[in-house]
Scaffold this active site. Structure first.
Site, PDB file in Angstrom:
ATOM      1  N   LYS A  20       3.047 -11.637  12.173  1.00 15.45           N
ATOM      2  CA  LYS A  20       2.328 -12.394  11.141  1.00 15.45           C
ATOM      3  C   LYS A  20       2.491 -13.892  11.386  1.00 15.45           C
ATOM      4  O   LYS A  20       3.567 -14.370  11.742  1.00 15.45           O
ATOM      5  CB  LYS A  20       2.872 -12.006   9.769  1.00 15.45           C
ATOM      6  CG  LYS A  20       2.108 -12.579   8.583  1.00 15.45           C
ATOM      7  CD  LYS A  20       2.671 -12.040   7.267  1.00 15.45           C
ATOM      8  CE  LYS A  20       1.925 -12.570   6.066  1.00 15.45           C
ATOM      9  NZ  LYS A  20       2.448 -11.998   4.790  1.00 15.45           N
ATOM     10  N   SER A  95      -1.263 -10.420   2.027  1.00  8.66           N
ATOM     11  CA  SER A  95      -1.493 -11.574   2.891  1.00  8.66           C
ATOM     12  C   SER A  95      -1.297 -11.274   4.379  1.00  8.66           C
ATOM     13  O   SER A  95      -1.589 -12.107   5.220  1.00  8.66           O
ATOM     14  CB  SER A  95      -0.565 -12.727   2.488  1.00  8.66           C
ATOM     15  OG  SER A  95       0.796 -12.385   2.681  1.00  8.66           O
ATOM     16  N   VAL A 116       5.373  -9.989  -1.055  1.00  8.00           N
ATOM     17  CA  VAL A 116       5.921 -10.417  -2.336  1.00  8.00           C
ATOM     18  C   VAL A 116       5.057  -9.921  -3.487  1.00  8.00           C
ATOM     19  O   VAL A 116       5.462  -9.982  -4.642  1.00  8.00           O
ATOM     20  CB  VAL A 116       6.077 -11.955  -2.409  1.00  8.00           C
ATOM     21  CG1 VAL A 116       4.721 -12.641  -2.599  1.00  8.00           C
ATOM     22  CG2 VAL A 116       7.048 -12.371  -3.496  1.00  8.00           C
ATOM     23  N   GLY A 117       3.870  -9.410  -3.156  1.00  5.95           N
ATOM     24  CA  GLY A 117       2.965  -8.878  -4.177  1.00  5.95           C
ATOM     25  C   GLY A 117       1.936  -7.955  -3.570  1.00  5.95           C
ATOM     26  O   GLY A 117       0.771  -7.957  -3.973  1.00  5.95           O
ATOM     27  N   GLY A 118       2.373  -7.175  -2.564  1.00  4.88           N
ATOM     28  CA  GLY A 118       1.470  -6.225  -1.918  1.00  4.88           C
ATOM     29  C   GLY A 118       1.067  -6.592  -0.518  1.00  4.88           C
ATOM     30  O   GLY A 118       0.229  -5.921   0.095  1.00  4.88           O
ATOM     31  N   SER A 119       1.653  -7.633   0.059  1.00  4.22           N
ATOM     32  CA  SER A 119       1.148  -8.195   1.310  1.00  4.22           C
ATOM     33  C   SER A 119       1.356  -7.326   2.543  1.00  4.22           C
ATOM     34  O   SER A 119       0.691  -7.533   3.562  1.00  4.22           O
ATOM     35  CB  SER A 119       1.765  -9.572   1.555  1.00  4.22           C
ATOM     36  OG  SER A 119       1.383 -10.468   0.537  1.00  4.22           O
TER      37      SER A 119
END
Length: 452
Positions: A20, A95, A116-119
């Site tokens: 990434k 992300s 941190v929220g589905g990345s």
């Protein structure tokens, strides 16, 4: 590499690994999609990349991200838009969207992303891959990454592997957790080795198809129902269970993640180009900063006529508020663990997405699809993604009975048009530090779908 004696070769000897974009790789740029950081060249590998090389892997490319990585829309002013390999003009997710697309398109067999929220999970769901968001402490190190990538007080960013095979995902985590002394490079990591006993346990599984905010699109519900049948066919017991209260999840997630109202990000954006991937986050903060009387009397009543998706209710903007917020979050998580215990449940099966990959350029504004993922970040439960099926014509026809009493439903129904053939996944969740159970169930689902 091949000149190394066999006994000195790592378990990932010669395996190409995609990385990434936010992770520092010597000789490359780490920008988080910010033109402001376009020439942020790095000279040293971050610990996560050092780990890849220690295991024998070969980093061979870096992959795209949304601007500042707070969106499920993978686009930024530097590198443009990443599309889904299963459909031109469709979203790759975020992300870790570049990773999801490359792995889903079989351009990489193993990649490094973060969540941190589905990345990790959203791009895998959209693009047909596997991923595990591990329990905090069992993750890949987040030291020496681009700005905005390191984490938040109360909810850590967790680095993790992404693959297109549950077996490969399992092996990657096994060799990672069996390395000696992970704290030699990052004191945040917990030295917990692979737990074979936990892996071999056969948990009783709770399942739900709705989190109480929005009903997933028909094919996404069908994916859960099919996964229930697949696991029952392999001897597992599955029972319905209530999902965690999504409104409390949103309260704690927004309170923690937006505690400074993105002041540091806005400061840098003053010198930057602006991408639509940030529209939703910027709009939400702007609405929150309006005078409370204006929100109470005009803005919130008007928005409630359009959608049940709430605006930001509170942020933990002081030390006292943050301490109280984290304490409340911990009590909330403990209460759900007690509910699982009362139901005799150790793992959970639930939707892997609200909808199939929508057209590119919409998830920066339409942010509700983050909801299936953030629950497990807030509660620090390990959560993985397994592809189960694909959107089909029957799912499209079923949209005729999909709810129409909310603007969000109308938008999702529109985004589902033309989605035939796009991957649909489920999410598998376990208690904290029972990551091996998630990996076992992902593997069971992979085997079951292969046998169909």
């Amino acid at each position: 590499l091949d000149s190394l004696p066999r006994e000195e070769r790592g378990p990932l000897h010669g395996v190409p690994v995609s990385i990434k974009e936010c992770y520092d790789v010597a000789g490359t740029y780490s920008t988080a999609g910010m033109a402001f950081l376009a020439r942020r060249a790095v000279t040293r590998d971050c610990p996560a990349v050092q780990l890849v090389k220690q295991l024998g892997g070969v980093p061979f490319c870096k992959t795209n991200v949304p601007q500042v990585m707070l969106s499920l829309q993978c686009s930024n002013p530097l590198y443009g838009t990443t599309e889904n390999p299963w459909g031109r003009g469709r979203e790759a997710g975020g992300s870790s969207g570049g990773e999801g697309a490359l792995i889903g398109g079989r351009g990489s067999i193993l990649g490094v992303g973060s969540d941190v929220g589905g990345s990790l999970r959203n791009p895998s769901a959209f693009c047909g891959g596997f991923a595990l968001k591990p329990t905090e402490g069992r993750h890949l190190s987040q030291l020496s990454v681009a700005p905005y990538s390191g984490g938040f007080l109360g909810i850590d960013v967790t680095g993790g592997w992404m693959t297109y095979s549950a077996r490969a995902l399992e092996e990657a985590w096994k060799v990672t957790w069996n390395l000696p002394d992970p704290q030699a490079v990052d004191s945040h990591l917990v030295p917990l080795a692979w737990d074979q006993e936990s892996y071999e346990a056969k948990p009783r599984i709770g399942y739900f198809t709705s989190d109480g905010l929005l009903e997933p699109a028909p094919g996404c519900v069908r994916a859960v129902q099919e996964a229930v049948a697949l696991l029952e066919g392999r001897g597992y017991t599955l029972v319905p269970i209530r999902s965690p209260d999504v409104h409390k999840v949103l309260y704690y997630f927004n309170g923690i993640i937006l505690s400074d109202l993105n002041k540091s990000i806005y400061k840098d954006l003053d010198y930057d180009l602006y991408d639509s991937a940030l529209t939703g986050a910027v709009t939400a903060v702007t609405l929150y900063k309006l005078p409370w009387l204006l929100k109470k009397l005009i803005v919130n009543p008007l928005l409630s006529l359009l959608t049940r998706v709430p605006t930001i209710q509170n942020v933990f903007s002081s030390s006292d508020a943050m301490v109280a917020g984290i304490a409340g979050r911990d009590a909330f998580s403990l209460a759900y663990l007690e509910e699982m215990t009362a139901a005799g449940v150790d793992a959970i099966l639930c939707p892997g997405q609200y909808l199939p990959a929508p057209p590119t350029g919409v998830l920066g504004t339409f942010v509700p699809p983050i909801a299936p993922y953030i629950t497990w970040n807030v509660m620090n439960f390990p959560a993985g993604i397994a592809p189960i099926t694909k959107w089909n014509e029957q799912d499209t026809l079923a949209l005729s009975s999909y709810p129409t009493d909310d603007l969000a439903y109308k938008m999702m129904a529109g985004y589902c048009k033309g989605a035939e053939g796009l991957p649909l996944a489920v999410q598998v969740v376990a208690r904290p530090y029972k990551d091996e159970q998630v990996l076992r169930l992902l593997r069971e689902l992979e085997l079951a779908t292969e046998e169909q």
